[in-house]
Enzyme design. Structure first.
Site, PDB file in Angstrom:
ATOM      1  N   ALA A 117       0.904  -1.084  -0.135  1.00 18.96           N
ATOM      2  CA  ALA A 117      -0.108   0.185   0.054  1.00 18.96           C
ATOM      3  C   ALA A 117       0.774   1.452   0.065  1.00 18.96           C
ATOM      4  O   ALA A 117       1.420   1.819   1.167  1.00 18.96           O
ATOM      5  CB  ALA A 117      -0.903   0.068   1.184  1.00 18.96           C
ATOM      6  N   GLU A 128      -1.894   6.746  -2.777  1.00 19.16           N
ATOM      7  CA  GLU A 128      -2.912   7.517  -1.807  1.00 19.16           C
ATOM      8  C   GLU A 128      -3.708   8.433  -2.893  1.00 19.16           C
ATOM      9  O   GLU A 128      -3.283   8.868  -4.040  1.00 19.16           O
ATOM     10  CB  GLU A 128      -2.417   8.214  -0.957  1.00 19.16           C
ATOM     11  CG  GLU A 128      -1.552   7.557   0.242  1.00 19.16           C
ATOM     12  CD  GLU A 128      -1.123   8.403   1.315  1.00 19.16           C
ATOM     13  OE1 GLU A 128      -1.486   9.472   1.463  1.00 19.16           O
ATOM     14  OE2 GLU A 128      -0.638   7.851   2.071  1.00 19.16           O
ATOM     15  N   ALA A 185      11.481  12.606   3.067  1.00 23.62           N
ATOM     16  CA  ALA A 185      11.645  11.152   2.644  1.00 23.62           C
ATOM     17  C   ALA A 185      12.164  10.349   3.945  1.00 23.62           C
ATOM     18  O   ALA A 185      11.923   9.263   4.152  1.00 23.62           O
ATOM     19  CB  ALA A 185      12.758  10.847   1.646  1.00 23.62           C
ATOM     20  N   GLU A 220      10.912  -4.501  -8.950  1.00 20.28           N
ATOM     21  CA  GLU A 220       9.567  -4.164  -9.392  1.00 20.28           C
ATOM     22  C   GLU A 220       9.432  -3.759 -10.898  1.00 20.28           C
ATOM     23  O   GLU A 220       8.652  -4.014 -11.863  1.00 20.28           O
ATOM     24  CB  GLU A 220       8.752  -3.551  -8.771  1.00 20.28           C
ATOM     25  CG  GLU A 220       7.058  -3.164  -8.968  1.00 20.28           C
ATOM     26  CD  GLU A 220       6.342  -2.318  -8.042  1.00 20.28           C
ATOM     27  OE1 GLU A 220       5.300  -2.130  -8.134  1.00 20.28           O
ATOM     28  OE2 GLU A 220       7.220  -1.889  -6.920  1.00 20.28           O
ATOM     29  N   ARG A 221      10.298  -2.606 -11.123  1.00 18.29           N
ATOM     30  CA  ARG A 221      10.452  -2.159 -12.475  1.00 18.29           C
ATOM     31  C   ARG A 221      10.899  -3.213 -13.765  1.00 18.29           C
ATOM     32  O   ARG A 221      10.315  -3.138 -14.682  1.00 18.29           O
ATOM     33  CB  ARG A 221      11.247  -1.005 -12.347  1.00 18.29           C
ATOM     34  CG  ARG A 221      10.622   0.167 -11.993  1.00 18.29           C
ATOM     35  CD  ARG A 221      11.589   1.450 -11.435  1.00 18.29           C
ATOM     36  NE  ARG A 221      10.639   2.455 -10.784  1.00 18.29           N
ATOM     37  CZ  ARG A 221      11.388   3.260  -9.765  1.00 18.29           C
ATOM     38  NH1 ARG A 221      12.453   3.517  -9.671  1.00 18.29           N
ATOM     39  NH2 ARG A 221      10.328   4.250  -9.250  1.00 18.29           N
ATOM     40  N   ASN A 249       6.530   6.409 -16.282  1.00 20.75           N
ATOM     41  CA  ASN A 249       7.504   6.644 -17.160  1.00 20.75           C
ATOM     42  C   ASN A 249       8.218   7.880 -17.132  1.00 20.75           C
ATOM     43  O   ASN A 249       9.413   8.261 -17.385  1.00 20.75           O
ATOM     44  CB  ASN A 249       7.162   6.178 -18.671  1.00 20.75           C
ATOM     45  CG  ASN A 249       7.109   4.665 -18.779  1.00 20.75           C
ATOM     46  OD1 ASN A 249       7.344   4.065 -17.850  1.00 20.75           O
ATOM     47  ND2 ASN A 249       7.027   4.314 -20.127  1.00 20.75           N
ATOM     48  N   GLU A 250       7.410   8.950 -16.770  1.00 14.40           N
ATOM     49  CA  GLU A 250       7.959  10.057 -16.618  1.00 14.40           C
ATOM     50  C   GLU A 250       8.921  10.304 -15.212  1.00 14.40           C
ATOM     51  O   GLU A 250       9.873  11.020 -15.323  1.00 14.40           O
ATOM     52  CB  GLU A 250       6.850  11.355 -16.601  1.00 14.40           C
ATOM     53  CG  GLU A 250       6.218  11.579 -17.743  1.00 14.40           C
ATOM     54  CD  GLU A 250       5.134  10.397 -18.173  1.00 14.40           C
ATOM     55  OE1 GLU A 250       4.743  10.513 -19.348  1.00 14.40           O
ATOM     56  OE2 GLU A 250       4.770   9.886 -17.359  1.00 14.40           O
TER      57      GLU A 250
END
Length: 385
Positions: A125, A128, A179, A245-246, A369-370
């Site tokens: 998760a 948002e 972050a 993941e990419r 992709n940006e």
């Protein structure tokens, strides 16, 4: 995955085994699952029995003991077969690795064997309503109270959201640190109060795949469920695992490109236009040559990424390059193949139309992709200093 440089007899056997499972247990139910917007819960147990869950997790934790390529061929074949409902690429390819890489030994022993058996279904998760690719803008917060974290917030577009009962929730443990104030907390949904599932969301494609809203209203979770044992490590953990993941997303795009070309070759060989087959016409041949070239380049790039990932040397910018270029190329290839099908390409009875629906999300998944281009540009900027 014909002529793929990473394939060997072991991986071919695994791919063929996965294909047989998909043909027997997923494809016959796709239409019904698309209507209910999620798979039946028992298919997770069947996938476990077939040895398709957590194949890249060590055997000591109940996994298959394989590596990234074992996972990649399973996930890619599922995409190629057009049976996306089982959210295993997230469950096994992503969530299980968050647990394996960052959880305590006790938690790994508790959670991973259950994930491998299908008893726990994993979810992640992050997104948002007001924060998508910009992870630092999340508002879901967790505060310490006694020996617990108390979580409040909402998440959306969550894969496996209606089913998952072990969810890695990205939260702010200190909203003042940006972050450095982001953490990941594991929520076992069967053990908490205040957790609610919202709508199962209707999508352009991947209709059988469960995507939902999640709500956390004073959800109390033991502080021991913090991944990494130290607050503020969440953003670093995400960046580390997002590269995996990419590349997974890129593998699935590659497989969908391959299927699109296969379908178009068959269609063009049979279709007659002006007294000749569509495949004999120069425009068709040139377009398919372009598509095949993009597929071949994608395979070469994924071979490099896979080798780097297996050696623990895959950089975030190379993963970003693979993700944006291959998913973009997939969109171009599938669009060209739809065009070559003519009116049939717009009919859902043809696989190419369903591919067209399903692959559009690949340019958005795992960071748009940006964002990928921004990741690459930041590395270039460092070289300019």
């Amino acid at each position: 995955m014909q002529n793929a440089p990473w394939m060997n007899p072991e991986l071919e056997t695994l791919r063929d085994s996965a294909r047989r499972f998909y043909e027997a247990e997923l494809l016959p139910h796709e239409e019904r699952w698309a209507q209910q917007q999620c798979v039946d819960r028992d298919v997770w147990y069947k996938a476990a029995e077939a040895g398709l869950l957590c194949v890249g997790i060590p055997e000591e934790y109940g996994g298959g003991g394989g590596n990234f390529l074992h996972e990649a061929v399973i996930f890619a074949e599922q995409g190629r077969m057009l049976c996306p409902g089982l959210g295993n690429s997230l469950h096994s390819g992503i969530v299980a690795h968050y647990i394996h890489n960052f959880a305590s030994e006790q938690q790994k022993q508790e959670w991973l064997p259950k994930m491998a058996k299908g008893e726990l279904v994993g979810g992640l998760a992050i997104t948002e309503p007001g924060a998508g690719s910009d992870v630092q803008s999340i508002r879901t917060a967790a505060r310490k109270e006694g020996g617990d974290y108390v979580i409040n917030g909402a998440k959306t577009y969550i894969t496996n959201g209606s089913t998952a009962n072990l969810i890695c929730v990205v939260v702010k443990t200190d909203p003042n640190l940006g972050a450095k104030g982001i953490s990941i907390i594991v929520v076992e949904t069967d053990k908490v109060e205040g957790f609610r599932r919202g709508r199962t969301l209707s999508k352009v494609g991947l209709h059988s795949q469960d995507t939902a809203e999640l709500f956390f209203d004073d959800v109390r979770v033991p502080q021991a469920n913090l991944l990494g044992n130290v607050e503020g490590q969440g953003f670093k953990q995400l960046m580390k695992e997002l590269s995996r993941e990419r590349v997974i997303t890129a593998f699935m795009s590659m497989a969908c490109m391959e299927r699109a070309i296969e379908e178009t070759l068959k269609f063009a060989a049979d279709r007659k236009v002006f007294g000749q087959t569509l495949l004999s016409m120069q425009n068709t041949r040139f377009k398919l040559a372009e598509c095949e070239t993009k597929l071949t380049l994608a395979k070469a790039m994924l071979s490099h990424c896979s080798a780097s990932l297996l050696e623990g040397q895959l950089s975030s910018e190379i993963a970003a390059m693979a993700k944006w270029w291959i998913t973009d190329a997939c969109g171009q290839v599938v669009d060209e193949c739809v065009q070559l099908h003519g009116g049939a390409g717009f009919m859902l009875e043809y696989p190419i139309a369903r591919l067209y629906q399903n692959v559009r999300i690949h340019r958005i998944l795992a960071g748009t992709n940006e964002i990928m281009k921004e990741v690459i540009a930041r590395e270039l900027e460092k070289r300019a200093v």
